[in-house]
Design an enzyme around this catalytic site. Structure first.
Site, PDB file in Angstrom:
ATOM      1  N   LYS A 176      22.367   5.071  -4.606  1.00 13.94           N
ATOM      2  CA  LYS A 176      22.725   5.667  -5.895  1.00 13.94           C
ATOM      3  C   LYS A 176      24.080   5.194  -6.396  1.00 13.94           C
ATOM      4  O   LYS A 176      24.292   5.049  -7.588  1.00 13.94           O
ATOM      5  CB  LYS A 176      22.706   7.192  -5.810  1.00 13.94           C
ATOM      6  CG  LYS A 176      21.288   7.736  -5.785  1.00 13.94           C
ATOM      7  CD  LYS A 176      21.236   9.179  -6.228  1.00 13.94           C
ATOM      8  CE  LYS A 176      19.796   9.662  -6.272  1.00 13.94           C
ATOM      9  NZ  LYS A 176      19.676  11.112  -6.356  1.00 13.94           N
TER      10      LYS A 176
ATOM     11  N   LYS B 265      12.349   8.862 -10.878  1.00 11.91           N
ATOM     12  CA  LYS B 265      12.626   9.377 -12.222  1.00 11.91           C
ATOM     13  C   LYS B 265      13.445   8.390 -13.025  1.00 11.91           C
ATOM     14  O   LYS B 265      13.372   8.367 -14.246  1.00 11.91           O
ATOM     15  CB  LYS B 265      13.457  10.673 -12.111  1.00 11.91           C
ATOM     16  CG  LYS B 265      12.755  11.835 -11.455  1.00 11.91           C
ATOM     17  CD  LYS B 265      13.767  12.972 -11.224  1.00 11.91           C
ATOM     18  CE  LYS B 265      13.155  14.115 -10.433  1.00 11.91           C
ATOM     19  NZ  LYS B 265      14.157  14.946  -9.753  1.00 11.91           N
TER      20      LYS B 265
ATOM     21  N   LYS C 259      10.029   2.911  -4.384  1.00 12.17           N
ATOM     22  CA  LYS C 259       9.405   4.233  -4.523  1.00 12.17           C
ATOM     23  C   LYS C 259       9.327   4.643  -5.997  1.00 12.17           C
ATOM     24  O   LYS C 259      10.157   4.204  -6.801  1.00 12.17           O
ATOM     25  CB  LYS C 259      10.121   5.264  -3.648  1.00 12.17           C
ATOM     26  CG  LYS C 259      11.340   5.839  -4.225  1.00 12.17           C
ATOM     27  CD  LYS C 259      11.929   6.969  -3.399  1.00 12.17           C
ATOM     28  CE  LYS C 259      13.127   7.417  -4.197  1.00 12.17           C
ATOM     29  NZ  LYS C 259      14.077   8.241  -3.598  1.00 12.17           N
TER      30      LYS C 259
HETATM   31  P1  TYM Z   1      14.452  15.048  -5.899  1.00 14.51           P
HETATM   32  O1  TYM Z   1      14.728  15.916  -7.072  1.00 14.51           O
HETATM   33  O2  TYM Z   1      14.845  13.606  -5.972  1.00 14.51           O
HETATM   34  O3  TYM Z   1      12.917  15.076  -5.572  1.00 14.51           O
HETATM   35  C1  TYM Z   1      12.218  16.315  -5.421  1.00 14.51           C
HETATM   36  C2  TYM Z   1      11.205  16.195  -4.297  1.00 14.51           C
HETATM   37  O4  TYM Z   1      10.278  15.140  -4.590  1.00 14.51           O
HETATM   38  C3  TYM Z   1      10.210  14.257  -3.472  1.00 14.51           C
HETATM   39  N1  TYM Z   1       9.972  12.890  -3.974  1.00 14.51           N
HETATM   40  C4  TYM Z   1       8.959  12.107  -3.589  1.00 14.51           C
HETATM   41  N2  TYM Z   1       7.945  12.332  -2.724  1.00 14.51           N
HETATM   42  C5  TYM Z   1       7.050  11.327  -2.558  1.00 14.51           C
HETATM   43  N3  TYM Z   1       7.129  10.135  -3.224  1.00 14.51           N
HETATM   44  C6  TYM Z   1       8.134   9.874  -4.100  1.00 14.51           C
HETATM   45  N4  TYM Z   1       8.189   8.723  -4.755  1.00 14.51           N
HETATM   46  C7  TYM Z   1       9.103  10.897  -4.308  1.00 14.51           C
HETATM   47  N5  TYM Z   1      10.214  10.983  -5.091  1.00 14.51           N
HETATM   48  C8  TYM Z   1      10.734  12.203  -4.867  1.00 14.51           C
HETATM   49  C9  TYM Z   1      11.552  14.368  -2.796  1.00 14.51           C
HETATM   50  O5  TYM Z   1      11.485  13.950  -1.441  1.00 14.51           O
HETATM   51  C10 TYM Z   1      11.844  15.844  -2.943  1.00 14.51           C
HETATM   52  O6  TYM Z   1      11.193  16.580  -1.918  1.00 14.51           O
HETATM   53  N6  TYM Z   1      18.013  16.161  -2.578  1.00 14.51           N
HETATM   54  C11 TYM Z   1      16.755  16.595  -3.125  1.00 14.51           C
HETATM   55  C12 TYM Z   1      16.781  17.972  -3.719  1.00 14.51           C
HETATM   56  C13 TYM Z   1      17.354  19.041  -2.840  1.00 14.51           C
HETATM   57  C14 TYM Z   1      16.721  19.653  -1.743  1.00 14.51           C
HETATM   58  C15 TYM Z   1      17.646  20.618  -1.266  1.00 14.51           C
HETATM   59  C16 TYM Z   1      15.488  19.469  -1.118  1.00 14.51           C
HETATM   60  C17 TYM Z   1      18.576  19.623  -2.993  1.00 14.51           C
HETATM   61  N7  TYM Z   1      18.744  20.582  -2.042  1.00 14.51           N
HETATM   62  C18 TYM Z   1      17.361  21.409  -0.156  1.00 14.51           C
HETATM   63  C19 TYM Z   1      15.219  20.261  -0.016  1.00 14.51           C
HETATM   64  C20 TYM Z   1      16.132  21.224   0.456  1.00 14.51           C
HETATM   65  C21 TYM Z   1      16.348  15.619  -4.213  1.00 14.51           C
HETATM   66  O7  TYM Z   1      17.139  14.917  -4.758  1.00 14.51           O
HETATM   67  O8  TYM Z   1      15.042  15.704  -4.565  1.00 14.51           O
END
Ligand code: TYM
Length: 347
Positions: free
Chosen positions: A117, A212, A209
């Protein structure tokens, strides 16, 4: 023994940064829904995480409501489970500060997501982006959550959360024992990374992957895409020239085929072997036609429901406020005990 440290409690979060996509749905949100029948769950719209990269304030508000709408439209029941936005529970930020003082620089330096990032111009990244994984550990441990459903890309952050919990328990073992906790204070949270779509890949490049922030909208299916957009993106998805294999082993070194089969399996609620049982030997165009139909049937009702919910923002805000109130009830005593363990005086 504290009851809170033994019970199964699920926590997960999604950032309100726009373009919620099929990867978010299959890797996370769809699995959140499945867990709610068995367990107590907290699902958080992580707005504090979002601002580690600048967010336009109006868009942040909109996107926070949109993730909330997606949770509900996908089937999470906000009356049975807790849906809230992170900034309404100040304990997240307070515990994150404590964890900034527990986590080691060496641990953070290994985080691949920060490297990706921050990119080449690391000096210009926010300090928040660097300590992001400490906030994520705080999110989970503030509730003594034990299980965390996430996609594959969050695995390293979960390992760090476990390291932080372990180090806190060791550093403060003396006062934890004095406070009469027979067991360690923070549970070591388990990642739940399972199913055929833990890492959904871009439709334009099977090595990247689905994300967004990909500038190409053709790379992903957004949860708000209509039938035509879904069909078009699947039709245009990159493939290879061979017919589909009949066995799962045949997907190795064929990332685009593996991706489409995984997506099909996750949407159909089955596994890759069974999809290949039906489509082994078929051409990509046959698979794509069937996948477009399946994806439309599963996703367009969610998009429609999201739009319906978004038409009433006051109701969404009410749901978030109600969830935050209930989240506070769990978090406040845990944060208070954490402060006692550290030696802070509180009134
Ligand atoms: P974020 O917002 O990027 O993504 C949300 C969830 O979607 C999953 N994900 C994917 N799964 C499969 N294939 C993909 N291409 C893909 N892109 C995203 C992510 O693994 C996630 O589960 N850091 C986290 C948010 C967070 C969080 C937490 C999660 C903040 N605090 C505490 C669990 C527990 C994040 O940026 O997710």
């Amino acid at each position: 023994m504290q009851e809170t440290s033994k019970k199964i409690r699920v926590f997960s979060g999604v950032q309100p940064t726009g373009n919620l996509h099929l990867g978010n749905y299959l890797g996370a949100i769809k699995r959140f829904v499945a867990l709610q029948d068995e367990h107590e769950c907290l699902y958080c719209v992580v707005d504090l995480h979002a601002i580690t990269v600048f967010q336009d304030p109006d868009e942040l508000t909109h996107n926070t409501r949109e993730v909330t709408a997606a949770f509900i439209a996908a089937g999470i029941d906000p009356t049975r489970q807790i849906i809230f936005n992170q900034s309404q529970v100040s304990g997240h930020a307070e515990l994150a500060w404590i964890f900034n003082c527990v986590a080691r620089l060496g641990w953070l330096n290994r985080m691949t997501q920060f490297k990706e990032k921050a990119g080449k111009d690391r000096e210009k990244a926010s300090a928040g982006l660097y300590v992001y994984p400490n906030l994520m550990a705080a999110d989970i441990l503030l509730y003594h959550a034990t299980h965390v459903p996430v996609g594959e890309d969050q695995k390293q952050h979960l390992e760090l959360a476990r390291d932080i919990a372990q180090k806190f328990n060791n550093d403060f073992a003396k006062t934890i024992a004095r406070a009469d906790y027979a067991d360690d204070f923070f549970p070591l949270p388990e990642p739940l990374i399972a199913g055929p779509a833990t890492r959904v890949m871009s439709f334009r490049d099977g090595a990247k992957k689905m994300s967004k922030s990909d500038p190409s909208d053709l790379s992903r299916i957004n949860l708000t895409d209509d039938q035509d957009a879904i069909a078009k993106k699947i039709r245009k998805a990159k493939t290879d020239p061979e017919p589909l294999p009949s066995e799962v082993e045949g997907l190795e070194a064929r990332p685009e085929a593996d991706n489409l089969i995984g997506i099909y399996a996750a949407l159909a609620g089955t596994d890759k072997a069974s999809v290949l049982g039906d489509y082994g030997g078929a051409t990509f165009s046959t698979l794509k036609e069937a996948l477009a139909e399946l994806a439309t049937a599963k996703l367009t009702p969610i998009g429609d429901e999201m739009r319906r919910l978004m038409a009433d923002p006051e109701e969404i805000d009410r749901i978030l406020a109600d969830g935050a109130g209930r989240a506070h009830t769990i978090a406040d005593p845990i944060l208070a005990k954490t402060k006692d363990i550290i030696g802070f005086i509180r009134s």
